[in-house]
Scaffold this motif. Sequence first.
Motif, PDB file in Angstrom:
ATOM      1  N   LEU A 123     -22.208 -65.568  51.607  1.00 40.42           N
ATOM      2  CA  LEU A 123     -21.138 -64.594  50.942  1.00 40.42           C
ATOM      3  C   LEU A 123     -21.182 -63.179  50.986  1.00 40.42           C
ATOM      4  CD1 LEU A 123     -20.654 -66.736  47.563  1.00 40.42           C
ATOM      5  CD2 LEU A 123     -19.593 -67.139  49.739  1.00 40.42           C
ATOM      6  N   ALA A 124     -22.638 -62.667  50.785  1.00 45.38           N
ATOM      7  CA  ALA A 124     -22.956 -61.319  51.084  1.00 45.38           C
ATOM      8  C   ALA A 124     -22.536 -60.751  52.075  1.00 45.38           C
ATOM      9  CB  ALA A 124     -24.144 -60.949  50.489  1.00 45.38           C
ATOM     10  N   ALA A 125     -22.789 -61.575  53.160  1.00 48.92           N
ATOM     11  CA  ALA A 125     -22.778 -61.148  54.717  1.00 48.92           C
ATOM     12  C   ALA A 125     -21.181 -61.181  55.062  1.00 48.92           C
ATOM     13  CB  ALA A 125     -23.428 -62.422  55.738  1.00 48.92           C
ATOM     14  N   GLU A 126     -20.802 -62.217  54.402  1.00 46.65           N
ATOM     15  CA  GLU A 126     -19.129 -62.308  54.800  1.00 46.65           C
ATOM     16  C   GLU A 126     -18.307 -60.992  54.286  1.00 46.65           C
ATOM     17  OE1 GLU A 126     -17.717 -64.642  56.740  1.00 46.65           O
ATOM     18  OE2 GLU A 126     -15.860 -65.118  56.147  1.00 46.65           O
ATOM     19  N   SER A 127     -18.857 -60.795  52.803  1.00 49.57           N
ATOM     20  CA  SER A 127     -18.026 -59.708  52.148  1.00 49.57           C
ATOM     21  C   SER A 127     -18.354 -58.309  52.809  1.00 49.57           C
ATOM     22  CB  SER A 127     -18.588 -59.626  50.953  1.00 49.57           C
ATOM     23  OG  SER A 127     -18.060 -60.712  50.054  1.00 49.57           O
ATOM     24  N   ALA A 128     -19.565 -58.231  53.236  1.00 53.89           N
ATOM     25  CA  ALA A 128     -19.919 -57.044  53.915  1.00 53.89           C
ATOM     26  C   ALA A 128     -19.263 -56.859  55.124  1.00 53.89           C
ATOM     27  CB  ALA A 128     -21.600 -57.037  54.182  1.00 53.89           C
ATOM     28  N   GLY A 129     -19.110 -57.969  55.797  1.00 57.16           N
ATOM     29  CA  GLY A 129     -18.109 -57.873  57.087  1.00 57.16           C
ATOM     30  C   GLY A 129     -16.799 -57.627  56.826  1.00 57.16           C
ATOM     31  N   ALA A 130     -16.330 -57.918  55.857  1.00 59.60           N
ATOM     32  CA  ALA A 130     -14.684 -57.593  55.363  1.00 59.60           C
ATOM     33  C   ALA A 130     -14.914 -56.072  55.129  1.00 59.60           C
ATOM     34  CB  ALA A 130     -14.275 -58.234  54.167  1.00 59.60           C
ATOM     35  N   LEU A 131     -15.771 -55.374  54.586  1.00 61.41           N
ATOM     36  CA  LEU A 131     -15.908 -53.943  54.220  1.00 61.41           C
ATOM     37  C   LEU A 131     -16.098 -53.351  55.725  1.00 61.41           C
ATOM     38  CD1 LEU A 131     -18.490 -53.465  51.545  1.00 61.41           C
ATOM     39  CD2 LEU A 131     -16.275 -53.375  51.398  1.00 61.41           C
ATOM     40  N   LEU A 132     -16.415 -53.895  56.632  1.00 62.15           N
ATOM     41  CA  LEU A 132     -16.765 -53.295  57.957  1.00 62.15           C
ATOM     42  C   LEU A 132     -15.539 -53.268  58.867  1.00 62.15           C
ATOM     43  CD1 LEU A 132     -18.987 -51.717  59.453  1.00 62.15           C
ATOM     44  CD2 LEU A 132     -19.724 -53.987  60.259  1.00 62.15           C
ATOM     45  N   ALA A 133     -14.911 -54.452  58.432  1.00 61.87           N
ATOM     46  CA  ALA A 133     -13.611 -54.671  59.373  1.00 61.87           C
ATOM     47  C   ALA A 133     -12.657 -53.825  59.018  1.00 61.87           C
ATOM     48  CB  ALA A 133     -12.973 -56.236  59.018  1.00 61.87           C
ATOM     49  N   ALA A 134     -12.549 -53.413  57.571  1.00 70.15           N
ATOM     50  CA  ALA A 134     -11.706 -52.194  57.275  1.00 70.15           C
ATOM     51  C   ALA A 134     -12.013 -50.998  57.727  1.00 70.15           C
ATOM     52  CB  ALA A 134     -11.713 -52.409  55.628  1.00 70.15           C
ATOM     53  N   GLU A 135     -13.309 -50.694  57.733  1.00 66.60           N
ATOM     54  CA  GLU A 135     -13.992 -49.304  58.180  1.00 66.60           C
ATOM     55  C   GLU A 135     -13.917 -49.226  59.602  1.00 66.60           C
ATOM     56  OE1 GLU A 135     -17.865 -49.772  56.700  1.00 66.60           O
ATOM     57  OE2 GLU A 135     -17.679 -49.457  54.828  1.00 66.60           O
ATOM     58  N   MET A 136     -14.084 -50.358  60.397  1.00 63.19           N
ATOM     59  CA  MET A 136     -13.907 -49.993  61.734  1.00 63.19           C
ATOM     60  C   MET A 136     -12.276 -49.700  62.127  1.00 63.19           C
ATOM     61  SD  MET A 136     -16.632 -52.367  63.909  1.00 63.19           S
ATOM     62  CE  MET A 136     -15.838 -54.198  63.275  1.00 63.19           C
ATOM     63  N   HIS A 137     -11.495 -50.363  61.332  1.00 65.11           N
ATOM     64  CA  HIS A 137     -10.155 -50.136  61.594  1.00 65.11           C
ATOM     65  C   HIS A 137      -9.740 -48.628  61.298  1.00 65.11           C
ATOM     66  CE1 HIS A 137      -5.770 -50.931  62.055  1.00 65.11           C
ATOM     67  NE2 HIS A 137      -5.768 -50.136  60.968  1.00 65.11           N
ATOM     68  N   ALA A 138     -10.326 -48.352  60.383  1.00 66.50           N
ATOM     69  CA  ALA A 138      -9.971 -46.857  59.820  1.00 66.50           C
ATOM     70  C   ALA A 138     -10.665 -46.004  60.803  1.00 66.50           C
ATOM     71  CB  ALA A 138     -10.827 -46.549  58.399  1.00 66.50           C
ATOM     72  N   ALA A 139     -11.657 -46.076  61.276  1.00 70.02           N
ATOM     73  CA  ALA A 139     -12.520 -45.195  62.227  1.00 70.02           C
ATOM     74  C   ALA A 139     -11.770 -45.387  63.446  1.00 70.02           C
ATOM     75  CB  ALA A 139     -14.087 -45.345  62.223  1.00 70.02           C
ATOM     76  N   GLY A 140     -11.579 -46.477  64.029  1.00 71.30           N
ATOM     77  CA  GLY A 140     -10.995 -46.527  65.437  1.00 71.30           C
ATOM     78  C   GLY A 140     -12.160 -46.404  66.514  1.00 71.30           C
ATOM     79  N   VAL A 141     -11.877 -47.061  67.540  1.00 71.72           N
ATOM     80  CA  VAL A 141     -12.559 -47.054  68.698  1.00 71.72           C
ATOM     81  C   VAL A 141     -12.366 -45.743  69.398  1.00 71.72           C
ATOM     82  CG1 VAL A 141     -13.242 -48.235  70.887  1.00 71.72           C
ATOM     83  CG2 VAL A 141     -12.501 -49.507  68.842  1.00 71.72           C
ATOM     84  N   PRO A 142     -13.107 -45.100  69.785  1.00 72.71           N
ATOM     85  CA  PRO A 142     -13.043 -43.626  70.263  1.00 72.71           C
ATOM     86  C   PRO A 142     -12.352 -44.025  71.933  1.00 72.71           C
ATOM     87  CG  PRO A 142     -15.170 -43.709  69.962  1.00 72.71           C
ATOM     88  CD  PRO A 142     -14.742 -44.873  69.339  1.00 72.71           C
ATOM     89  N   TRP A 143     -11.233 -43.664  72.264  1.00 72.00           N
ATOM     90  CA  TRP A 143     -10.690 -44.076  73.451  1.00 72.00           C
ATOM     91  C   TRP A 143     -10.186 -43.074  74.382  1.00 72.00           C
ATOM     92  CZ3 TRP A 143     -10.938 -49.159  74.626  1.00 72.00           C
ATOM     93  CH2 TRP A 143     -10.132 -49.793  75.458  1.00 72.00           C
ATOM     94  N   SER A 144     -10.568 -43.092  75.511  1.00 71.85           N
ATOM     95  CA  SER A 144     -10.071 -41.874  76.302  1.00 71.85           C
ATOM     96  C   SER A 144      -8.847 -42.246  77.412  1.00 71.85           C
ATOM     97  CB  SER A 144     -11.272 -41.516  77.564  1.00 71.85           C
ATOM     98  OG  SER A 144     -10.618 -40.652  78.590  1.00 71.85           O
TER      99      SER A 144
END
Length: 578
Positions: A166-187
Amino acid sequence: MTAAGEVRWRVVGREGGSVVLVDLDAGLDEVRRERVGPDRWAVEASAADPSARWVWSDTARWYPDLLAAGSVVARCQDLRLCHAILRASSLVTEAAALRADGAWDAPSTAAPAAVEPALFDLDPDGGAGVGSRTVPEGIDDALAELRRQAAALASSGDPGRLRLLLAAESAGALLAAEMHAAGVPWSIEVHEGILEQALGPRPAGGGVPARVQELADAVRAALGDGRASLDSQPKLLRSLHRAGVPARSTSRWELAEYEHPVIEPLLAYKKLMRLMTANGWTWLDEWTAGGRFRPVYVPGGVVTGRWASSGGGALQLPRALRPAVHADPGWTLVVADVAQLEPRVLAAMSGDLALAEAARGRDLYDGIVASGAIATRAEAKIAMLGAMYGATTGDSGRLVPALRRAYPRAMGLVDAAARTGESGGAVTTWLGRSSAPAGSEWHEVQARAGGPDASDAECAQARRSAGDRGRFTRNFVVQGTAAEWALAWLADLRGLLAELPAVPVEQGAEASGPVFSRRAHLCFFLHDEIIVHAPLAQAEAVADAVARSAERAARLLFGGFPIDFPLDLRISIDAAKG
DNA sequence: AATACAAGCGCG
DNA sequence: AAAGCGCGCTTGTATT
């Protein structure tokens, strides 16, 4: 990390038109209740203790506001995701209360707009969730669900594993939102360069690029039909037949078997068309902005626990396009993937010391060859894949028995999972995620085939659906546990990255947003590989954190069992310039 | 005109 | 060289 006794739980939910924050102590007793304006809640909340464990209905619903307000939270409990795990887990003995409330079985708020359920769209098993579109957002709903989940956990004979999950799943949820916010740097420049190299210059007004047109002309010439349609499978198939190619389908591997002048240009044409339609200029316009590609990650979106994604095809980016992932000036990319994650996980969860020995410190398939079980690396690979996927025929199926003799414990585990699936049962991953048992429709098919007047067709259908389920459950335990290992890796790495110092404003990567513009952050995750976008000066520290978190994930899941998870780890070389 | 489905191909 | 798991996306075709 805070000691367990000091955990402060912060629950967030709605009440009337307001957002309400409730603080709980470690015993989940209410110590404070605070009503804040719906527009101000994130700002006010972000000033509070960042080490609290946030509890909310759905990370995708609440966390983006916090991120936009400039706040990262360390830990959370995503009630929707945890509900899905607990209600189905075979480790939970008291799940009735969780299953009673179907409202929590709804999809994420942030998923693509759910369509209205059709009139006759009934769940075949009469399960909960019919007609509901999103999980409850009320504060009292959240408090009640949190307490149900705590009770369900307490009923488990082995709550430690589920707590980890449950902790890992929830941390993943945080990370998913964070990675969307940060974005993949794209050239965009690199991407356009790849497109132009392959397809030719971008055609004005939606025309056909030069290279594609040349190939289309060559195909039509070889077919002897200047007007042949190349994009409609039925029409193309008829054209091929007329030209003397008796293919049954237009798929690549079938066409490749024929000797005919049309084959080579046709395969090249299909490849280019694929690139253009899936990841061409239209994709660039639609999915990249401000130097970032922002896919929506969907944690828990796959039944096995893997993430899914929505928008832009983040999980299918062709390898040829990876060079377009390009660090900002003054930043670099730390890229890592795990070699043979799934068979390593299988070795550990089955306690197969022989397979673990084959894996240790080297390419696992080379290790299998060195053990004498199978002659070549290529064969070892397809044999192992066949064992984990349930191959029965072809080269793969032929080689599996040798693996079974060499690694009886590992093979015994997947074989047992397959038998459970074939008889309609549910299987469970290492940390406690269970597959759904077979539905009533599946059982009806089996029952009909077992009846006195069953037709050959009914028997064949039953055999096939039993086999399908067996291959699914066979793979579920391995794929699902691999997903758990990856989540543990991500969660630990996320924590390590948060400990690195921020860089000065003038060195920031502005497009990564208010939270991550000055900090090393994960920006991409795909099952067993990650990319971290990091300030140049922190490249070595990040690489070290990536490696350390992989080791810690192995120990967290498998304790002292002698299995390693070697990384292919590199610091991007393209980042220095710019 | 809108929607569902199958084929095909990309990823792990 | 092509069987066997899990996905998402695009296209063309069939359905309504």
